[in-house]
Design a protein around this motif. Structure first.
Motif, PDB file in Angstrom:
ATOM      1  N   MET A   1     -19.381  11.055 -46.004  1.00 39.54           N
ATOM      2  CA  MET A   1     -20.812  10.782 -45.793  1.00 39.54           C
ATOM      3  C   MET A   1     -21.594  11.103 -47.068  1.00 39.54           C
ATOM      4  O   MET A   1     -21.376  12.131 -47.694  1.00 39.54           O
ATOM      5  CB  MET A   1     -21.348  11.616 -44.631  1.00 39.54           C
ATOM      6  N   ILE A   2     -22.480  10.219 -47.458  1.00 42.97           N
ATOM      7  CA  ILE A   2     -23.255  10.393 -48.686  1.00 42.97           C
ATOM      8  C   ILE A   2     -24.367  11.419 -48.463  1.00 42.97           C
ATOM      9  O   ILE A   2     -25.065  11.397 -47.454  1.00 42.97           O
ATOM     10  CB  ILE A   2     -23.854   9.045 -49.135  1.00 42.97           C
ATOM     11  N   ILE A   3     -24.499  12.334 -49.408  1.00 43.41           N
ATOM     12  CA  ILE A   3     -25.575  13.313 -49.366  1.00 43.41           C
ATOM     13  C   ILE A   3     -26.715  12.786 -50.234  1.00 43.41           C
ATOM     14  O   ILE A   3     -26.626  12.770 -51.460  1.00 43.41           O
ATOM     15  CB  ILE A   3     -25.113  14.699 -49.880  1.00 43.41           C
ATOM     16  N   MET A   4     -27.769  12.333 -49.583  1.00 46.99           N
ATOM     17  CA  MET A   4     -28.891  11.728 -50.291  1.00 46.99           C
ATOM     18  C   MET A   4     -29.994  12.760 -50.501  1.00 46.99           C
ATOM     19  O   MET A   4     -30.295  13.562 -49.610  1.00 46.99           O
ATOM     20  CB  MET A   4     -29.445  10.550 -49.484  1.00 46.99           C
ATOM     21  N   ASP A   5     -30.582  12.744 -51.686  1.00 42.09           N
ATOM     22  CA  ASP A   5     -31.754  13.575 -51.949  1.00 42.09           C
ATOM     23  C   ASP A   5     -33.011  12.716 -51.840  1.00 42.09           C
ATOM     24  O   ASP A   5     -32.956  11.486 -51.972  1.00 42.09           O
ATOM     25  CB  ASP A   5     -31.661  14.205 -53.340  1.00 42.09           C
ATOM     26  N   TYR A   6     -34.144  13.384 -51.634  1.00 42.42           N
ATOM     27  CA  TYR A   6     -35.406  12.685 -51.404  1.00 42.42           C
ATOM     28  C   TYR A   6     -36.468  13.234 -52.346  1.00 42.42           C
ATOM     29  O   TYR A   6     -36.502  14.432 -52.643  1.00 42.42           O
ATOM     30  CB  TYR A   6     -35.830  12.823 -49.935  1.00 42.42           C
ATOM     31  N   ARG A   7     -37.336  12.334 -52.816  1.00 43.50           N
ATOM     32  CA  ARG A   7     -38.404  12.696 -53.732  1.00 43.50           C
ATOM     33  C   ARG A   7     -39.731  12.182 -53.178  1.00 43.50           C
ATOM     34  O   ARG A   7     -39.762  11.240 -52.389  1.00 43.50           O
ATOM     35  CB  ARG A   7     -38.147  12.103 -55.124  1.00 43.50           C
ATOM     36  N   THR A   8     -40.819  12.792 -53.630  1.00 38.01           N
ATOM     37  CA  THR A   8     -42.141  12.386 -53.162  1.00 38.01           C
ATOM     38  C   THR A   8     -42.642  11.198 -53.969  1.00 38.01           C
ATOM     39  O   THR A   8     -42.595  11.198 -55.205  1.00 38.01           O
ATOM     40  CB  THR A   8     -43.141  13.551 -53.285  1.00 38.01           C
ATOM     41  N   LEU A   9     -43.134  10.185 -53.267  1.00 40.09           N
ATOM     42  CA  LEU A   9     -43.647   8.978 -53.914  1.00 40.09           C
ATOM     43  C   LEU A   9     -45.147   9.119 -54.158  1.00 40.09           C
ATOM     44  O   LEU A   9     -45.996   8.640 -53.399  1.00 40.09           O
ATOM     45  CB  LEU A   9     -43.359   7.748 -53.047  1.00 40.09           C
ATOM     46  N   GLY A  10     -45.490   9.834 -55.218  1.00 39.69           N
ATOM     47  CA  GLY A  10     -46.876   9.931 -55.650  1.00 39.69           C
ATOM     48  C   GLY A  10     -47.837  10.348 -54.547  1.00 39.69           C
ATOM     49  O   GLY A  10     -47.527  11.187 -53.703  1.00 39.69           O
ATOM     50  N   LYS A  11     -49.007   9.719 -54.552  1.00 36.70           N
ATOM     51  CA  LYS A  11     -50.060  10.070 -53.599  1.00 36.70           C
ATOM     52  C   LYS A  11     -49.753   9.666 -52.169  1.00 36.70           C
ATOM     53  O   LYS A  11     -50.454  10.088 -51.242  1.00 36.70           O
ATOM     54  CB  LYS A  11     -51.379   9.418 -54.027  1.00 36.70           C
ATOM     55  N   THR A  12     -48.735   8.844 -51.967  1.00 34.28           N
ATOM     56  CA  THR A  12     -48.381   8.485 -50.595  1.00 34.28           C
ATOM     57  C   THR A  12     -47.886   9.701 -49.828  1.00 34.28           C
ATOM     58  O   THR A  12     -47.983   9.751 -48.607  1.00 34.28           O
ATOM     59  CB  THR A  12     -47.257   7.431 -50.554  1.00 34.28           C
ATOM     60  N   ASN A  13     -47.284  10.656 -50.558  1.00 34.87           N
ATOM     61  CA  ASN A  13     -46.610  11.816 -49.966  1.00 34.87           C
ATOM     62  C   ASN A  13     -45.413  11.436 -49.109  1.00 34.87           C
ATOM     63  O   ASN A  13     -44.874  12.274 -48.386  1.00 34.87           O
ATOM     64  CB  ASN A  13     -47.587  12.687 -49.154  1.00 34.87           C
TER      65      ASN A  13
END
Length: 328
Positions: A1-13
């Motif tokens: 299973m792939i371990i995905m990381d997540y980042r914040t997309l600017g002002k959209t949050n």
């Protein structure tokens, strides 16, 4: 299973998968008929790999890509997306980015995707003069107040356009950034971070050139932009192989593979982009489900060493920079 990381997309949050999915090819290879079943399977495969962000446009497959993403949203309302607008209308001129047309574009996408409000709308590589027209962005502000869009931004061809767009209340910029297009990192990324504007890195594999799978004998279909747009015959040359001459690109790819000690360049090319924390997500395309896992797995690759980062810079400086740096 792939371990995905997540980042914040600017002002959209929005917290989005650092490897997301661009849908220019969704349900079809370049120039081939759209296949709704393939599109649905591709979107599901992406979701199962941890992808929770999808980038589409009203012009992709004449709206069928938007429709497919909209159907997918009904099953997975937890995901986020952007759609782009402006390229449907002819001629593609600054005058056609009028308030009336912008309102019409948004209504068209709302109907296509069958949603009440659009997560993120991006102007789709408009003529450069549009970025100097505050009325265009005032209309986007009006659409936010009306509740038809939640956020807006721009998809650009040139770094200068991205910088100009920062004067408005944009949430994100979609820009070509890859091993063959390094200028955004030096001239734009810090400015975007200071303005809390997210960055979506598009054309991350330079139209497949950075997959490392092409040779001088490789041919493409007659309806494939890699056949008919190498010199900008149909749209901006920078969209095809990132504006790099095909034969020169092959030499640079061979050098990258040799010095990075890999025969599988694509995941390294994607991982390279993620070395920049200003980038919210990289958005490679996929036309089939089987392409998804390989793209998503790039998030699990180890970080580049300083020496590897320098190799990319060296190859760019030696093969690419003189022909692309000042154009985009």
């Amino acid at each position: 299973m792939i371990i995905m990381d997540y980042r914040t997309l600017g002002k959209t949050n929005f917290k989005i998968s650092e490897v997301s999915l661009g849908t220019w090819q969704l349900g079809s290879k370049w120039g081939d008929p759209f296949d709704a079943d393939d599109a649905a399977r591709t979107l599901e495969a992406a979701y199962e790999s941890g992808v929770n962000y999808f980038d589409t446009a009203d012009i992709y497959q004449d709206g069928l890509s938007e429709h497919a993403v909209g159907q997918f949203l009904k099953k997975h309302p937890d995901v986020h997306y952007s759609t782009k607008m402006g390229r449907r209308i002819e001629p593609h001129s600054a005058a056609n980015y009028s308030k009336q047309n912008l309102m019409s574009f948004v209504d068209h996408s709302l109907k296509n995707m069958q949603v009440d409000a659009l997560d993120l709308v991006l102007l789709h590589c408009p003529p450069t003069s549009v970025y100097d027209d505050p009325e265009v962005f005032q209309t986007l502000d009006d659409l936010k107040r009306m509740g038809k869009i939640r956020n807006y931004g721009v998809s650009v061809e040139r770094v200068a356009e991205a910088i100009t767009a920062l004067q408005y209340d944009i949430s994100a910029v979609e820009i070509i950034f890859n091993m063959f297009r390094l200028r955004p990192a030096t001239e734009f990324f810090a400015k975007a971070q200071a303005a809390n504007v997210g960055i979506l890195a598009r054309v991350p594999l330079a139209s497949g050139l950075l997959s490392g799978k092409y040779t001088a004998q490789t041919t493409f279909g007659k309806n494939d932009h890699r056949t008919f747009n190498r010199h900008g015959e149909a749209f901006d040359k920078g969209e095809t192989f990132s504006g790099v001459d095909f034969e020169t690109g092959l030499k640079a790819v061979d050098e990258l593979k040799r010095r990075l000690k890999t025969d599988d360049l694509a995941p390294m090319a994607l991982r390279y982009i993620l070395m920049y924390d200003a980038v919210s997500a990289v958005i490679p395309g996929a036309s089939k489900p089987e392409q998804i896992t390989a793209n998503a797995a790039a998030a699990e690759r180890p970080p580049f060493t300083d020496a590897q980062m320098q190799i990319v810079r060296d190859v760019y400086d030696n093969y690419i920079k003189d022909s692309v740096e000042n154009l985009w």
